[in-house]
Design an enzyme around this catalytic site. Structure first.
Site, short mmCIF file in Angstrom:
data_model
loop_
_atom_site.label_atom_id
_atom_site.label_comp_id
_atom_site.label_asym_id
_atom_site.label_seq_id
_atom_site.Cartn_x
_atom_site.Cartn_y
_atom_site.Cartn_z
N PRO A 95 48.45 35.13 48.92
CA PRO A 95 49.49 34.80 47.94
C PRO A 95 49.33 33.36 47.47
O PRO A 95 48.95 32.48 48.24
CB PRO A 95 50.79 34.97 48.73
CG PRO A 95 50.41 34.91 50.15
CD PRO A 95 48.99 35.35 50.26
N GLU A 96 49.59 33.11 46.21
CA GLU A 96 49.56 31.77 45.66
C GLU A 96 50.97 31.19 45.72
O GLU A 96 51.95 31.91 45.95
CB GLU A 96 49.07 31.82 44.20
CG GLU A 96 47.61 32.21 44.06
CD GLU A 96 46.65 31.04 44.28
OE1 GLU A 96 47.11 29.88 44.32
OE2 GLU A 96 45.45 31.30 44.42
N ARG A 143 33.14 29.62 46.35
CA ARG A 143 33.93 30.42 45.44
C ARG A 143 33.44 30.17 44.03
O ARG A 143 32.27 29.83 43.83
CB ARG A 143 35.42 30.11 45.61
CG ARG A 143 35.96 30.72 46.89
CD ARG A 143 37.42 30.47 47.05
NE ARG A 143 37.71 29.08 47.38
CZ ARG A 143 38.91 28.63 47.67
NH1 ARG A 143 39.92 29.44 47.66
NH2 ARG A 143 39.11 27.37 47.96
N ARG A 202 40.07 8.78 47.29
CA ARG A 202 39.03 9.72 47.74
C ARG A 202 37.77 9.54 46.90
O ARG A 202 37.86 9.40 45.69
CB ARG A 202 39.52 11.16 47.57
CG ARG A 202 40.71 11.57 48.39
CD ARG A 202 40.31 11.84 49.81
NE ARG A 202 41.34 12.58 50.54
CZ ARG A 202 42.49 12.06 50.98
NH1 ARG A 202 42.78 10.80 50.73
NH2 ARG A 202 43.36 12.80 51.64
N LYS A 213 52.36 26.44 50.62
CA LYS A 213 52.53 27.87 50.93
C LYS A 213 53.19 28.08 52.29
O LYS A 213 53.24 29.20 52.79
CB LYS A 213 51.17 28.57 50.88
CG LYS A 213 50.55 28.54 49.47
CD LYS A 213 49.22 29.28 49.47
CE LYS A 213 48.42 28.90 48.24
NZ LYS A 213 47.07 29.50 48.30
#
Ligand code: ZN
Length: 323
Positions: A2-3, A306, A191, A61
């Protein structure tokens, strides 16, 4: 998986039905679904029975329900730090976890794992059921700890400055009213990485998965390999706004399910798939370019095992990108 918008749908749905209700009974039908509760089934049940559900809170989430234990002088709603809830029921949805509100008369679902009985309230279902076909999700009781920034733990109905321990290390998500753009921008600039990697880093910003990272980058006209230490403030602002917009659009598209008793989360429900502009659109024209008479075909590239979807025209590849 689930997002974030799907988890938020679950949070809103649950908040409507369980806030302020007391747990009167717990039945664990499959101990695998509470395996993250290290002290076992008896302890899990002991923690929940007679506790009152104060709220349903989400950060990224992560989804949890702060509990007021029986016998507390105040059901945890104080803000003086004395009467705050100290434990919460954490729901991890995994791949296929569902939280359903049902009446006792409704037959058990095939993959029912945990049944939680709630104090009766007129016109409200009396059971919260955790159903999980693939057992990657689960429930457990966890501690609440003070938030680092002193703000609410996450998005909930009753803001309390405490957070489920497991979620305490992650940054606020873009839908959190206490999300700090300055904190986000500082972390991103610090970063030395590519922009999409930073977006997927839960310690920089939480709740953005692969789909929403691609959508936000497309909306902001930024390439995923843009070096974060060279990101301009205005670009970062556009990106965060894009992330908010795309998630809110998904919430609007999924809004009809708010009214259902069936509080559902299902990674492949696809209710928001219609509004995607980048993700999964390899080989199709870029809608933005097309609208101004340019011809550009969306492309897919391998990224962190991905895929990343970009428009080669309006999201140009950076010269000194970081992959
Ligand atoms: Zn384009």
């Amino acid at each position: 998986m689930p997002e974030l918008p799907e988890v938020e749908v679950v949070r809103r749905g649950l908040a409507r039905w369980v806030r302020g209700r007391t747990i009167t009974g717990v039945e664990v039908l499959d101990p695998r679904s509470i395996r993250r509760h290290a002290l076992g089934t008896e302890d899990f049940i002991g923690n929940l029975e007679h506790a009152t559900v104060l709220d349903v809170v989400r950060r990224g989430k992560f989804l949890w329900m702060p509990l007021a234990m029986s016998g507390s002088p105040d059901p945890g709603l104080g803000t003086d730090g004395e009467n705050l809830s100290k434990v919460a029921l954490m729901a991890h949805l995994g791949m296929s976890g569902q939280l359903l509100m049902q009446d006792p008369g409704v037959a058990d679902e095939k993959h029912l794992k945990v049944r939680i009985r709630l104090s009766p309230v007129a016109d409200m279902p009396q059971q919260l059921r955790f159903v999980d076909q693939r057992i990657f999700g689960g429930l457990f009781v966890t501690s609440l700890v003070p938030t680092v920034d002193g703000g609410p733990g996450g998005l909930g109905e009753t803001p309390l400055p405490e957070i489920a321990e497991e979620a305490s290390h992650i940054a606020r998500d873009p839908l959190d009213p206490f999300f700090s753009f300055d904190a986000f921008y500082r972390k991103v600039k610090g970063r030395k990485t590519g922009l999409k990697r930073a977006l997927l880093d839960q310690s920089v910003i939480s709740g953005i998965g692969n789909i929403y990272a691609d959508e936000a980058l497309w909306r902001a006209r930024l390439h995923y390999a843009k070096a974060t230490d060279t990101l301009r403030r205005a670009d970062a602002e556009r990106l965060v706004e894009a992330a908010k917009d795309v998630m809110n659009a998904a919430l609007d598209a999924g809004g009809t399910s708010f009214d259902s008793l069936y509080v559902n989360v299902n990674g492949d429900s696809g209710y928001f798939a219609r509004s995607l502009n980048a993700y999964g659109r390899a080989g199709e024209p870029c809608g933005r370019c097309e609208s101004i008479g340019l011809r550009s075909i969306m492309k897919r590239e391998q990224f962190m095992n991905r895929s990343s979807y970009t428009c080669p025209v309006c999201q140009p590849r950076p010269r000194n990108g970081r992959w």
